[in-house]
Structures are given as C-alpha cells and as structure tokens.
Design a protein around this motif. Structure first.
Motif, short mmCIF file in Angstrom:
data_model
loop_
_atom_site.label_atom_id
_atom_site.label_comp_id
_atom_site.label_asym_id
_atom_site.label_seq_id
_atom_site.Cartn_x
_atom_site.Cartn_y
_atom_site.Cartn_z
N TYR A 118 0.89 -1.01 0.06
CA TYR A 118 -0.07 -0.10 0.14
C TYR A 118 0.84 1.10 0.02
O TYR A 118 1.78 1.24 0.75
N ALA A 133 2.26 -4.93 3.28
CA ALA A 133 1.24 -5.73 4.09
C ALA A 133 1.39 -7.21 3.93
O ALA A 133 1.09 -8.04 5.02
N SER A 148 -6.33 -9.09 7.12
CA SER A 148 -7.67 -8.81 6.26
C SER A 148 -6.98 -8.52 4.74
O SER A 148 -8.09 -8.59 3.58
N THR A 149 -5.87 -8.14 4.70
CA THR A 149 -5.21 -7.81 3.34
C THR A 149 -5.32 -9.12 2.55
O THR A 149 -5.88 -9.09 1.36
N GLU A 169 -13.24 -12.17 11.13
CA GLU A 169 -13.51 -11.78 12.66
C GLU A 169 -15.05 -12.00 12.78
O GLU A 169 -15.47 -10.85 13.37
N1 ATP Z 1 -6.34 0.47 2.51
C1 ATP Z 1 -5.03 0.53 2.96
N2 ATP Z 1 -4.09 1.55 2.81
C2 ATP Z 1 -3.00 1.66 3.59
N3 ATP Z 1 -2.30 0.64 4.23
C3 ATP Z 1 -3.20 -0.29 4.57
C4 ATP Z 1 -4.50 -0.48 4.04
N4 ATP Z 1 -5.01 -1.47 4.52
C5 ATP Z 1 -4.36 -2.11 5.39
N5 ATP Z 1 -3.20 -1.37 5.51
C6 ATP Z 1 -2.01 -1.59 6.47
O1 ATP Z 1 -1.50 -2.98 6.11
C7 ATP Z 1 -0.98 -3.75 7.05
C8 ATP Z 1 -1.85 -4.95 7.22
O2 ATP Z 1 -3.23 -4.67 7.62
P1 ATP Z 1 -4.13 -5.63 7.75
O3 ATP Z 1 -5.69 -4.89 7.78
O4 ATP Z 1 -4.23 -6.52 6.66
O5 ATP Z 1 -4.14 -6.25 9.15
P2 ATP Z 1 -4.78 -7.35 10.17
O6 ATP Z 1 -4.01 -8.62 10.29
O7 ATP Z 1 -6.11 -7.68 9.46
O8 ATP Z 1 -5.11 -6.41 11.36
P3 ATP Z 1 -6.24 -6.65 12.72
O9 ATP Z 1 -6.05 -7.69 13.32
O10 ATP Z 1 -6.10 -5.33 13.47
O11 ATP Z 1 -7.70 -6.42 11.75
C9 ATP Z 1 -1.06 -2.77 8.26
O12 ATP Z 1 0.12 -2.17 8.51
C10 ATP Z 1 -2.18 -1.58 7.60
O13 ATP Z 1 -1.94 -0.37 8.44
#
Ligand code: ATP
Ligand code: MG
Length: 236
Positions: free
Chosen positions: A14, A23, A48-49, A170
């Motif tokens: 990103y 990510a 989530s990514t 989740e």
């Molecule tokens: N649309 C976006 N734009 C920029 N950065 C993003 C975006 N979505 C996620 N990120 C960044 O990518 C990384 C992974 O995020 P992600 O949402 O996939 O984490 P996660 O494992 O789902 O976390 P959580 O358990 O808090 O939901 C993080 O550093 C987040 O800040």
C-alpha cells in the motif's frame, strides 16, 4: 486436480503519500475445496489484506493468485465482480446489514443483483434464513435483532447465492461467547455440507472449530498446521 486457492509469492504494497506499507511479503498458500481454515495473527499482520485478495475484493501487487485455476491478478474489475457474485460469500465483524431493511430483504439483496424474479428472491432468501435458524424473524429490522441474530442474517445473505467459498473476517469479533458459539456452529455445519470456509479470528476457541490453523506474521505464513478434530457439536 486443481486446488481451490493457490497463492504463490503474493505481495501487497500500500502506498499512502510517501509511506509504503508491505502488508503481504511473499506469502504462499494452497487451500483445497472443502477445507475449514482459521487464520490468526497479531493486529496489522496482513490477515484482512489477505482475505480481501482471496475474496477478489483486491488484487496483489505482485505474485500469483489462482482461484479454481483462474488467474485472478489478470482480471478486469467487472470480471472480479462476477467471480465474487458467483462463487464467494463474505461475512464481516460489523455485520454490514442495510438499516431499516428487513432480515429477509437483506438476505435477498445478492439475488436482486442477479436479476431473479421477486418471488424467487423471496423463496431463496427465506430458505437461507431458515438455514441460519431465523425462521420467524424475516420481517425484523437489524436494530430489532441481537448481534448474533444480525450476524446470522449476514451469513444468510452470504449463503443465498450458494457460494463454494465463504470468507469471514472476525465474524465473532463483536459477539458474546454464546452467540459466537452459535455462529461457529452454523459455519461448521455449512463446511460439513461442502462449503470451503476461511475465517480470521483472534480467539483460540473460535479457531478450534477449524481443521487447519494458519498463523500470519509480518505478511508471511509463520505456521500452518492441521488441528485436532473437535467433538461434534450437539444440538445446533
Ligand atoms: N487500505 C490500506 N491502505 C494503506 N495501508 C493499509 C490499508 N489496509 C491495510 N493497511 C496496512 O497494512 C497492514 C496490514 O493490515 P491488515 O488490515 O491486513 O491487518 P490485520 O492483520 O487484518 O489486522 P487486525 O487484526 O487489526 O484486523 C497494516 O500495517 C495496515 O496499516
Ligand atoms: Mg483485520
């Protein structure tokens, strides 16, 4: 035989202004049709990514993602939308129901986009509502339902198109223990009927319903193992 999901060296980068976030960093993963997978990992690890990419809501920056042998990275937005609509159901932490719209109408929505007659939409949505145990609640609005019931409507909406893949990010994150167990019993039942279920959770008890547990760390797979089968849940 083709695997349902095959990710090879997936990167997601990103860019926000001058800042670059990696990510996903070279993640590889294979999931077969019919599996029940829990994805765990700390906040920001990329769960989530990954789900967004698996669900064709987003595409990897680099690497290959094949869904049922289709190279997803090459598809146009309309082709991605078609795959989502035909094959994938989504459930989110925050339910994402349409307010002031009944449970039945919420569940009908994906069928409206398919151009089915109103009668067919109603019949299929009522069947999906039945499968999540909400018969009798069809005409309630989201605000008139508990969190667990709202999530069941969201599952009915995800199911109504008969997807082969259900992605849940989740799904129990906003629910109490009992509602979480009910939701997981529903997902377990759907998996037993043959739907591939992939869910993200922070809770060990929730992950225990799956038969495979993948831990993500810093955008890569840290561990991937089969879990002990749980005793069959009773009654639900
Ligand atoms: N649309 C976006 N734009 C920029 N950065 C993003 C975006 N979505 C996620 N990120 C960044 O990518 C990384 C992974 O995020 P992600 O949402 O996939 O984490 P996660 O494992 O789902 O976390 P959580 O358990 O808090 O939901 C993080 O550093 C987040 O800040
Ligand atoms: Mg997340």
């Amino acid at each position: 035989m083709t695997s349902l999901i095959e990710c090879q060296d997936i990167w997601k980068i990103y860019r926000v202004g001058d800042v670059e976030v990696q990510a996903l960093r070279g993640l590889s993963l294979t999931i077969e049709q019919g599996e029940f997978v829990a994805i765990m990992g700390s906040s920001g690890s990329g769960k989530s990514t990954l789900m967004n990419i698996l669900g064709c809501l987003d595409q990897p920056t680099k690497g290959r993602y094949q869904l049922n042998g289709i190279e997803v990275g090459q598809l146009r937005p309309d082709q991605l939308a078609e795959i989502r609509n035909q094959r994938i159901g989504f459930v989110f932490q925050s339910f994402n129901l349409i307010p002031r719209t009944s449970a039945l109408e919420n569940a009908q929505l994906p069928l409206f986009y398919r151009g089915l007659s109103l009668k067919e939409q109603r019949a299929q949505a009522a069947e999906a509502i039945r499968r999540v145990g909400l018969t009798g609640w069809e005409h309630h609005f989201p605000t008139q339902l508990s969190g667990g019931q709202q999530q069941r409507v969201a599952i009915a909406r995800a199911l109504v198109t008969s997807p082969s893949l259900l992605l849940a990010d989740e799904p129990t994150g906003n629910l109490d223990t009992q509602s979480s167990q009910e939701i997981m019993a529903i997902l377990e039942g759907l998996n037993r009927e043959g739907i591939t279920v992939i869910l993200v959770t922070h809770e060990v008890d929730v992950a225990a319903y799956a038969s495979r547990e993948i831990i993500i760390k810093d955008g890569q797979v840290l561990s991937d193992r089969a879990t002990e089968p749980r005793p069959q849940s009773v009654g639900v």
